[in-house]
Design an enzyme around this catalytic site. Structure first.
Site, PDB file in Angstrom:
ATOM      1  N   GLY A  73       0.834  -1.132  -0.080  1.00  0.00           N
ATOM      2  CA  GLY A  73      -0.056   0.026  -0.037  1.00  0.00           C
ATOM      3  C   GLY A  73       0.924   1.263   0.120  1.00  0.00           C
ATOM      4  N   THR A  74       1.956   1.278   0.635  1.00  0.00           N
ATOM      5  CA  THR A  74       3.155   2.504   0.717  1.00  0.00           C
ATOM      6  C   THR A  74       3.594   2.816  -0.692  1.00  0.00           C
ATOM      7  OG1 THR A  74       3.542   2.094   3.122  1.00  0.00           O
ATOM      8  CG2 THR A  74       5.086   3.299   1.693  1.00  0.00           C
ATOM      9  N   ASN A 153      -7.244   4.462   9.903  1.00  0.00           N
ATOM     10  CA  ASN A 153      -6.514   2.949  10.366  1.00  0.00           C
ATOM     11  C   ASN A 153      -6.731   2.758  11.627  1.00  0.00           C
ATOM     12  OD1 ASN A 153      -4.751   5.164   9.521  1.00  0.00           O
ATOM     13  ND2 ASN A 153      -3.332   4.026  10.877  1.00  0.00           N
ATOM     14  N   GLN A 181      -7.238  -0.064   4.651  1.00  0.00           N
ATOM     15  CA  GLN A 181      -8.004  -0.533   5.638  1.00  0.00           C
ATOM     16  C   GLN A 181      -9.417  -0.926   5.432  1.00  0.00           C
ATOM     17  OE1 GLN A 181      -7.020  -1.288   8.759  1.00  0.00           O
ATOM     18  NE2 GLN A 181      -5.039  -0.400   8.583  1.00  0.00           N
ATOM     19  N   GLY A 202      -2.051  -5.772   0.608  1.00  0.00           N
ATOM     20  CA  GLY A 202      -2.173  -7.096   0.740  1.00  0.00           C
ATOM     21  C   GLY A 202      -2.348  -7.798   2.198  1.00  0.00           C
ATOM     22  N   HIS A 203      -1.460  -7.232   2.933  1.00  0.00           N
ATOM     23  CA  HIS A 203      -1.469  -7.918   4.262  1.00  0.00           C
ATOM     24  C   HIS A 203      -2.449  -7.373   5.159  1.00  0.00           C
ATOM     25  CE1 HIS A 203       0.582  -4.676   6.935  1.00  0.00           C
ATOM     26  NE2 HIS A 203       0.591  -4.187   5.743  1.00  0.00           N
ATOM     27  N   THR A 239      10.342  -7.228 -12.009  1.00  0.00           N
ATOM     28  CA  THR A 239       9.767  -8.481 -12.209  1.00  0.00           C
ATOM     29  C   THR A 239       8.768  -8.675 -11.291  1.00  0.00           C
ATOM     30  OG1 THR A 239      11.681  -9.429 -13.343  1.00  0.00           O
ATOM     31  CG2 THR A 239      10.018 -10.961 -12.384  1.00  0.00           C
ATOM     32  N   CYS A 325       5.770   6.555  21.467  1.00  0.00           N
ATOM     33  CA  CYS A 325       6.588   6.502  22.473  1.00  0.00           C
ATOM     34  C   CYS A 325       7.915   6.623  22.254  1.00  0.00           C
ATOM     35  CB  CYS A 325       6.312   5.252  23.365  1.00  0.00           C
ATOM     36  SG  CYS A 325       7.123   5.133  25.155  1.00  0.00           S
TER      37      CYS A 325
END
Length: 380
Positions: A73-74, A153, A181, A202-203, A239, A325
């Site tokens: 996605g990035t 997200n 998302q 995809g993930h 590829t 943090c």
């Protein structure tokens, strides 16, 4: 033997569906050919990529040739934001986005700003939705691109993409949405949204990490941001990652089959989760719009305690806060702050995101663990 924590971080990443793994295995073992090769080994790989392109296209309602495969996605969002602005004429050097975008969109916009573009970031209302009234004031004839995420997200709040697209197209600006998302959780149809570009990861949809796609409406001005050979219509050289592309295609087909029933089940579990938490934590607050949000996403603020401390006290639950943090100093989520929540209250936020494998028992156990952790923290 101790059990693994209850996984409630599906907006961070999803496990591979078994059927997705099965679809990929032949392309990790025997079908190793390069899709660009003309011999039978290459032909098998090429046909597999073409089939996956059709599966992705079917889920979002576009033509197969409008799907460009990427590494995730990035990369898809970088190609959209930087590729469009580079392709347009010099007179259009204005970009409109929002204050709650994922870094995959926000950082390319920052890069454009450093290179002479004017970037306007519209705010959100108290429900976490982009303000269309502000967009109406700032979109004009020199606007090249309007880019807004389909759903946030952290909060899961659905954004007014179609309304913003209407404003953008009235001045011939290009429209991009990051739907990483949303895909597989709610219907995402590019024609209904009227977007020109749409990013997929995809993930987030039970496919592998390291693969994604960009929908590119036919005729949209776009140039590659990575240079190389002429793969993917000349827009994304390199590829193709055949096995992962096959996995993405299989995942899109699988989640599309039972999209509505799965969404209804997750919505019911999400609301049960919220009720259980509210019953045990007086003053618990929901972050974001009550209805216009993803069916799997629950973002709540615990009073008088930080979200990270609550999670630390509930090791039975694997979730996240959205806060940052650094060297022991915790700062509140920028998304929650953008909604007008005071920083001390925003620090109490926890994001709990369900998935296809989440059960009612998981939700009940997680609620008990989180309530218990909060009570120990505040001495309730």
């Amino acid at each position: 033997m101790s059990r693994d924590p209850i996984y409630l971080d599906h907006n961070a990443t999803t496990p591979l569906l078994p059927a997705v793994v099965d679809a990929m295995l032949p392309y990790l073992r025997e079908h190793f050919g390069n899709p660009s090769s003309t011999h039978p080994y290459g032909a098998r790989a090429r046909h597999a990529v073409a089939r996956a392109r059709e599966q992705v296209a079917a889920l979002i309602g576009c033509d197969a040739e409008e799907v460009i495969f990427t590494s995730g996605g990035t990369e898809a969002s970088n190609l959209a934001v930087r590729g469009v602005t580079a392709a347009l004429e010099e007179s259009r050097r204005h970009v409109v986005t929002t204050s709650i975008e994922h870094p995959a969109t926000a950082r390319p916009c920052d890069w454009l700003e450093r290179h002479g573009y004017r970037v306007t970031r519209i705010g959100v209302d108290g429900d976490g939705r982009a303000r269309v009234d502000m967009a109406r004031e700032v979109i004009h004839g020199h606007t090249a691109l309007v880019t807004v995420m389909h759903s946030n997200n952290e909060t899961g709040v659905l954004q007014p993409v179609a309304e913003l697209a209407h404003l953008a197209h009235s001045v011939r600006a290009v429209v991009h949405t990051d739907a990483a998302q949303s895909l597989g959780k709610v219907p995402v149809q590019v024609r209904e949204l009227d977007v020109d570009l749409l990013s997929i990861a995809g993930h987030k949809v039970y496919a592998p990490k390291g693969v994604g796609a960009l929908y590119v409406r036919r005729g949209t001005p776009l140039v590659p941001v990575v240079l190389g050979a002429s793969h993917e219509r000349g827009l994304r050289p390199g590829t193709e990652n055949v096995a992962s592309i096959v996995g993405l295609g299989a995942a899109c087909e699988l989640v599309g089959r039972d999209l509505e029933t799965t969404a209804a089940r997750l919505r019911a579990l999400r609301d049960l989760f919220r009720d259980r938490l509210s019953g045990g934590v007086p003053g618990l607050v929901l972050n974001g719009h009550r209805e216009l949000r993803l069916p799997n996403t629950l973002n709540v603020r615990f009073p008088r305690a930080s979200g990270s401390a609550v999670l630390e006290g509930a090791p039975e639950v694997a979730a996240s806060t959205g806060a940052a943090c650094h060297e022991g100093h915790e700062s509140a989520s920028a998304v929650i702050l953008a909604m007008g929540v005071p920083p001390t209250e925003a620090l109490g936020s926890v994001r709990l995101t369900l998935g296809r494998g989440t059960t009612e028992e998981d939700v009940v156990r997680a609620a008990e663990a989180l309530v218990g952790a909060w009570r120990r923290l505040v001495g309730a």
